[in-house]
Design a protein around this motif. Structure first.
Motif, PDB file in Angstrom:
ATOM      1  N   THR A 130       0.825  -1.209   0.000  1.00  0.00           N
ATOM      2  CA  THR A 130       0.000   0.000   0.000  1.00  0.00           C
ATOM      3  C   THR A 130       0.859   1.259   0.000  1.00  0.00           C
ATOM      4  N   SER A 131       2.132   1.117   0.308  1.00  0.00           N
ATOM      5  CA  SER A 131       3.038   2.277   0.256  1.00  0.00           C
ATOM      6  C   SER A 131       3.119   2.861  -1.150  1.00  0.00           C
ATOM      7  N   LEU A 132       2.803   2.048  -2.150  1.00  0.00           N
ATOM      8  CA  LEU A 132       2.851   2.521  -3.539  1.00  0.00           C
ATOM      9  C   LEU A 132       1.796   3.575  -3.822  1.00  0.00           C
ATOM     10  N   GLN A 133       0.791   3.677  -2.961  1.00  0.00           N
ATOM     11  CA  GLN A 133      -0.277   4.654  -3.151  1.00  0.00           C
ATOM     12  C   GLN A 133       0.169   6.069  -2.813  1.00  0.00           C
ATOM     13  N   TYR A 134       1.297   6.186  -2.147  1.00  0.00           N
ATOM     14  CA  TYR A 134       1.753   7.491  -1.678  1.00  0.00           C
ATOM     15  C   TYR A 134       2.924   7.986  -2.530  1.00  0.00           C
ATOM     16  N   ALA A 135       3.125   9.291  -2.517  1.00  0.00           N
ATOM     17  CA  ALA A 135       4.214   9.870  -3.300  1.00  0.00           C
ATOM     18  C   ALA A 135       5.540   9.252  -2.898  1.00  0.00           C
ATOM     19  N   HIS A 136       6.327   8.835  -3.889  1.00  0.00           N
ATOM     20  CA  HIS A 136       7.611   8.203  -3.604  1.00  0.00           C
ATOM     21  C   HIS A 136       8.578   8.450  -4.751  1.00  0.00           C
ATOM     22  N   ASP A 137       9.855   8.226  -4.460  1.00  0.00           N
ATOM     23  CA  ASP A 137      10.909   8.500  -5.431  1.00  0.00           C
ATOM     24  C   ASP A 137      11.491   7.231  -6.037  1.00  0.00           C
ATOM     25  N   GLY A 138      11.046   6.085  -5.579  1.00  0.00           N
ATOM     26  CA  GLY A 138      11.587   4.828  -6.079  1.00  0.00           C
ATOM     27  C   GLY A 138      11.084   3.677  -5.235  1.00  0.00           C
ATOM     28  N   LEU A 139      11.567   2.472  -5.527  1.00  0.00           N
ATOM     29  CA  LEU A 139      11.109   1.270  -4.845  1.00  0.00           C
ATOM     30  C   LEU A 139      12.236   0.602  -4.077  1.00  0.00           C
ATOM     31  N   GLY A 140      11.894   0.060  -2.916  1.00  0.00           N
ATOM     32  CA  GLY A 140      12.780  -0.797  -2.162  1.00  0.00           C
ATOM     33  C   GLY A 140      12.077  -2.122  -1.938  1.00  0.00           C
ATOM     34  N   SER A 141      12.792  -3.126  -1.493  1.00  0.00           N
ATOM     35  CA  SER A 141      12.166  -4.435  -1.304  1.00  0.00           C
ATOM     36  C   SER A 141      12.737  -5.173  -0.093  1.00  0.00           C
ATOM     37  N   ASP A 142      13.352  -4.432   0.818  1.00  0.00           N
ATOM     38  CA  ASP A 142      13.944  -5.043   2.009  1.00  0.00           C
ATOM     39  C   ASP A 142      12.856  -5.241   3.058  1.00  0.00           C
ATOM     40  N   HIS A 143      12.400  -6.478   3.214  1.00  0.00           N
ATOM     41  CA  HIS A 143      11.334  -6.803   4.152  1.00  0.00           C
ATOM     42  C   HIS A 143      10.154  -5.848   3.939  1.00  0.00           C
ATOM     43  N   ASP A 144       9.734  -5.146   4.992  1.00  0.00           N
ATOM     44  CA  ASP A 144       8.620  -4.204   4.884  1.00  0.00           C
ATOM     45  C   ASP A 144       9.113  -2.759   5.048  1.00  0.00           C
ATOM     46  N   SER A 145      10.385  -2.535   4.795  1.00  0.00           N
ATOM     47  CA  SER A 145      10.989  -1.211   4.997  1.00  0.00           C
ATOM     48  C   SER A 145      10.505  -0.204   3.960  1.00  0.00           C
ATOM     49  N   VAL A 146      10.243   1.026   4.410  1.00  0.00           N
ATOM     50  CA  VAL A 146       9.826   2.104   3.513  1.00  0.00           C
ATOM     51  C   VAL A 146      10.481   3.413   3.950  1.00  0.00           C
TER      52      VAL A 146
END
Length: 389
Positions: A130-146
């Motif tokens: 659901t973090s993808l719904q918010y403004a962001h500069d890129g993607l990470g995939s380390d566990h549930d880190s944002v």
């Protein structure tokens, strides 16, 4: 975070997260800004107009700090981190620790997470995504880190919604830092590791010079923000030199949503999506009718549950023609001001009824919305043409 600390952080740091660097910092960026901004002069209305530039932003232009090149997005996030430190009454060393940590964890970028880590259950993956719904500069995939600090909702840092708010993320970091015994006197890498509990805890020391130099660079602007949190942002980007009578493209980026019905409601303009805090320019000469927040709040990103344009600038071009520039992170003009085509009016953001960074641009004739694409095409501006973002 205590109620008092939260109110201070919200009142002072959250206001104009991406506002321009204060006058004390502007000279550091001015030379680079002038080198980067495209200044192609448009000779006549029928000539193809110059592309709006995204080379500078509300957070300042990119800069080389301690030998490391940082772009405008990174500098904007760094300013937010420092703003929160000042708002919470912390000393510069706290910001130095936070900046070094953020660079190690994300290179000072707001990262979402698609939940693809094999360490997550299906339910955890869905929540993380659901973090993808918010403004962001890129993607990470380390566990549930944002976010900039790679904070984990499963580890109790907060909800995904909270963690995708840059001000909340910084405040959460400082809250845990304050609980570290003797954090002011122990080595930076130990202080950072005590907060982050990282598998690579010794890595933070490498970025201490960066953190110290960034803190020194951005601290005066943060103090200025805390002293005067209200009001519009100053412009760092210069205006574009445009011939009188010309219409131009208002901002860099791609058209991601056109004019017409959307979910049974008229989308009264077009959305032009570029990098966060890309400069937005007056599409033609006129007078500022509105330069204000038109939503319940505009000091942070909005969402579908929030009504209004967020930060809005509206211009009157005469003859019943007006234009609107919505969802701005901040605006740089005031009501009653006369502007020329190419005048900087604000920066792309995601305030108000918005789910991502973009400019919502409208053209209205006698108050009725009309499709901006053919309107501008008749005036020599092709919004569908590729445009750098």
């Amino acid at each position: 975070m205590s109620g008092t600390a939260e109110s201070i952080a919200r009142a002072y740091a959250e206001r104009w997260l991406w506002r321009a660097v204060a006058p004390a910092a502007v000279p550091l960026f001015a030379g680079l800004t002038l080198l980067l901004i495209p200044l192609a002069v448009i000779a006549a209305p029928e000539t193809r107009t110059a592309a709006a530039s995204s080379a500078c932003s509300i957070g300042g232009t990119g800069a080389t700090v301690a030998g490391i090149e940082l772009d405008a997005v990174q500098m904007g996030h760094a300013q937010t981190i420092v703003n929160v430190a000042v708002a919470q009454g912390l000393e510069p060393y706290a910001a130095t620790v936070a900046l070094a940590t953020a660079y190690q964890e994300s290179r000072i970028r707001m990262l979402a997470n698609d939940g693809s880590s094999s360490e997550l259950t299906a339910e955890q993956a869905a929540v993380t995504a659901t973090s993808l719904q918010y403004a962001h500069d890129g993607l990470g995939s380390d566990h549930d880190s944002v976010n900039t600090f790679q904070q984990r909702w499963i580890a109790g840092w907060g909800t995904v919604t909270q963690l995708m708010d840059p001000v909340y993320a910084a405040a959460a970091f400082y809250d845990r830092l304050a609980d570290v015994p003797n954090w002011r006197t122990i080595p930076l890498t130990q202080a950072a590791q005590a907060v982050q509990i990282s598998a690579a805890g010794g890595a933070y020391a490498r970025w201490e010079p960066l953190g110290r130099e960034l803190t020194g660079m951005l601290w005066p602007a943060a103090q200025g923000t805390a002293a005067n949190p209200a009001g519009a942002a100053s412009g760092v980007c210069p205006d574009l030199p445009v011939a009188a009578g010309t219409w131009i493209r208002p901002s860099a980026g791609s058209v991601t949503s056109g004019y017409g019905l959307r979910w049974r409601t008229l989308h009264a303009g077009v959305d032009i999506a570029g990098p966060r805090d890309s400069p937005v320019y007056a599409a033609a000469g006129g007078t500022v009718i509105t330069a204000a927040c038109t939503s319940a709040y505009c000091d942070r990103d909005g969402g579908l549950g929030l009504a209004g344009y967020g930060n809005l600038v509206e211009l009157d071009h005469g003859g019943g023609v007006t234009t609107r520039y919505g969802h701005l992170s901040a605006y740089t003009v005031t009501a009653g001001q006369h502007v020329s085509a190419g005048t900087l009016v604000g920066f792309q953001g995601s305030t108000g009824n918005s789910t991502g960074v973009h400019l919502h641009f409208e053209v209205r004739q006698d108050g009725a919305a009309i499709d901006p694409v053919p309107w501008l095409a008749d005036r020599g501006v092709d919004l569908s043409a590729p445009n750098p973002g």
